[in-house]
Write an enzyme that holds these catalytic residues in place. Structure first.
Site, PDB file in Angstrom:
ATOM      1  N   HIS A 101       0.918  -1.214   0.161  1.00 28.48           N
ATOM      2  CA  HIS A 101      -0.310   0.334  -0.002  1.00 28.48           C
ATOM      3  C   HIS A 101       0.489   1.266  -0.058  1.00 28.48           C
ATOM      4  CE1 HIS A 101      -3.603  -1.691   1.448  1.00 28.48           C
ATOM      5  NE2 HIS A 101      -3.521  -2.277   0.467  1.00 28.48           N
ATOM      6  N   TYR A 115      -9.352   4.779   2.831  1.00 30.17           N
ATOM      7  CA  TYR A 115      -9.916   3.748   3.503  1.00 30.17           C
ATOM      8  C   TYR A 115     -11.506   3.624   3.678  1.00 30.17           C
ATOM      9  CZ  TYR A 115      -5.797   1.505   4.122  1.00 30.17           C
ATOM     10  OH  TYR A 115      -4.257   0.512   4.212  1.00 30.17           O
ATOM     11  N   GLU A 161       1.182   1.754   8.162  1.00 28.24           N
ATOM     12  CA  GLU A 161       1.512   2.618   7.236  1.00 28.24           C
ATOM     13  C   GLU A 161       1.579   3.732   7.654  1.00 28.24           C
ATOM     14  OE1 GLU A 161      -2.069   1.982   4.659  1.00 28.24           O
ATOM     15  OE2 GLU A 161      -1.740  -0.363   4.472  1.00 28.24           O
TER      16      GLU A 161
HETATM   17  C1  HEM Z   1      -8.441  -3.065   4.831  1.00 27.68           C
HETATM   18  C2  HEM Z   1      -8.819  -2.476   3.554  1.00 27.68           C
HETATM   19  C3  HEM Z   1      -7.495  -3.708   2.505  1.00 27.68           C
HETATM   20  C4  HEM Z   1      -7.678  -5.176   2.491  1.00 27.68           C
HETATM   21  C5  HEM Z   1      -7.841  -6.208   3.553  1.00 27.68           C
HETATM   22  C6  HEM Z   1      -6.526  -4.622   1.267  1.00 27.68           C
HETATM   23  C7  HEM Z   1      -5.744  -5.691   1.065  1.00 27.68           C
HETATM   24  C8  HEM Z   1      -4.739  -6.036  -0.070  1.00 27.68           C
HETATM   25  C9  HEM Z   1      -3.772  -6.413  -1.320  1.00 27.68           C
HETATM   26  C10 HEM Z   1      -4.483  -8.167  -0.578  1.00 27.68           C
HETATM   27  C11 HEM Z   1      -3.293  -6.731  -2.006  1.00 27.68           C
HETATM   28  C12 HEM Z   1      -2.197  -7.652  -2.482  1.00 27.68           C
HETATM   29  C13 HEM Z   1      -0.469  -7.399  -2.535  1.00 27.68           C
HETATM   30  C14 HEM Z   1      -0.244  -8.467  -2.910  1.00 27.68           C
HETATM   31  O1  HEM Z   1       0.392  -8.319  -3.310  1.00 27.68           O
HETATM   32  O2  HEM Z   1      -0.457  -9.499  -2.541  1.00 27.68           O
HETATM   33  C15 HEM Z   1      -3.760  -5.063  -1.654  1.00 27.68           C
HETATM   34  C16 HEM Z   1      -2.540  -4.059  -2.626  1.00 27.68           C
HETATM   35  C17 HEM Z   1      -3.181  -2.706  -3.399  1.00 27.68           C
HETATM   36  N1  HEM Z   1      -4.257  -2.370  -2.240  1.00 27.68           N
HETATM   37 FE1  HEM Z   1      -5.039  -2.594  -0.925  1.00 27.68          FE
HETATM   38  N2  HEM Z   1      -6.233  -3.423   0.789  1.00 27.68           N
HETATM   39  C18 HEM Z   1      -6.666  -2.590   1.679  1.00 27.68           C
HETATM   40  C19 HEM Z   1      -7.634  -1.496   1.428  1.00 27.68           C
HETATM   41  C20 HEM Z   1      -6.862  -1.117   0.569  1.00 27.68           C
HETATM   42  C21 HEM Z   1      -7.270   0.851   0.619  1.00 27.68           C
HETATM   43  C22 HEM Z   1      -8.057   1.688   0.838  1.00 27.68           C
HETATM   44  C23 HEM Z   1      -6.558   1.141  -1.523  1.00 27.68           C
HETATM   45  C24 HEM Z   1      -6.761   3.020  -1.596  1.00 27.68           C
HETATM   46  C25 HEM Z   1      -7.108   2.681  -3.064  1.00 27.68           C
HETATM   47  C26 HEM Z   1      -5.361  -0.001  -1.686  1.00 27.68           C
HETATM   48  C27 HEM Z   1      -4.819  -0.084  -2.714  1.00 27.68           C
HETATM   49  C28 HEM Z   1      -4.260  -0.751  -3.065  1.00 27.68           C
HETATM   50  C29 HEM Z   1      -3.024  -0.623  -3.989  1.00 27.68           C
HETATM   51  C30 HEM Z   1      -3.064   0.057  -4.661  1.00 27.68           C
HETATM   52  C31 HEM Z   1      -2.820  -1.890  -4.141  1.00 27.68           C
HETATM   53  C32 HEM Z   1      -1.424  -2.530  -5.314  1.00 27.68           C
HETATM   54  C33 HEM Z   1      -1.811  -3.128  -6.640  1.00 27.68           C
HETATM   55  C34 HEM Z   1      -1.447  -3.817  -7.685  1.00 27.68           C
HETATM   56  O3  HEM Z   1      -0.645  -4.532  -6.834  1.00 27.68           O
HETATM   57  O4  HEM Z   1      -1.609  -3.024  -8.590  1.00 27.68           O
HETATM   58  N3  HEM Z   1      -6.207  -1.239  -0.539  1.00 27.68           N
HETATM   59  N4  HEM Z   1      -4.534  -4.509  -0.914  1.00 27.68           N
END
Ligand code: HEM
Length: 146
Positions: A86, A96, A137
């Protein structure tokens, strides 16, 4: 959006949704990203080129949370790994609420008649996890300013 502790009722309601999430989790996160990117085009840019796997990664995380919400300490390594991702993507605290709102609406859309108590429990559980992410974060951003 502040829920300092998870109540026993929230924990058991969220845990009870695990079988449903195992079946419908991918439909929920697919719907969630559709709505998120349509309503917040600025957020779409943070995700880069879709690899078709992001929906699965989020569905996996949501299911792992439901299954392990009664032993949350086991999720720490996963949460730290996601938090690092993130931070490298520029996720900020204000995002969030947007994602939480979209995720809950997607859940209700896909699951149809889901009890209000379950929706509220997921709302509390999401806020709890969001606060954990925001805290980790903030530390990471402080340690390595952009
Ligand atoms: C409790 C809330 C959230 C959970 C459970 C979650 C879960 C995840 C997971 C499992 C990944 C993949 C990590 C990996 O590469 O293995 C990820 C990546 C990411 N998350 Fe979240 N996330 C949350 C909130 C958010 C929020 C609020 C944002 C904002 C927009 C966000 C944006 C992203 C981005 C930009 C990535 C990278 C994606 C990529 O690799 O292209 N996430 N998140």
């Amino acid at each position: 959006m502040s829920e300092p502790v998870l109540s026993d009722a929230t924990i058991s309601l969220v845990k009870s949704t695990a079988p449903t999430l195992r079946e419908h989790g991918l439909a929920i996160t697919t719907r969630m990203y559709e709505m998120l990117f349509e309503e917040h085009p600025e957020v779409r840019e943070m995700f880069g080129v879709p690899d078709g796997e992001q929906e699965k990664r989020l569905a996996g995380a949501v299911l792992a949370y439901a299954e392990n919400i009664d032993r949350i300490e086991t999720l720490v390594p996963t949460v730290e790994r996601i938090a690092a991702k993130h931070v490298s993507s520029g996720v900020e605290p204000a995002h969030y609420a947007i994602v939480g709102d979209t995720l809950l609406r997607a859940m209700m859309h896909v699951l149809g008649e889901v009890e209000l108590a379950v929706v509220e429990a997921w709302g509390d559980a999401y806020d709890f996890l969001a606060n954990v992410f925001i805290g980790i974060e903030a530390q990471l951003y402080q340690a390595a300013p952009a």
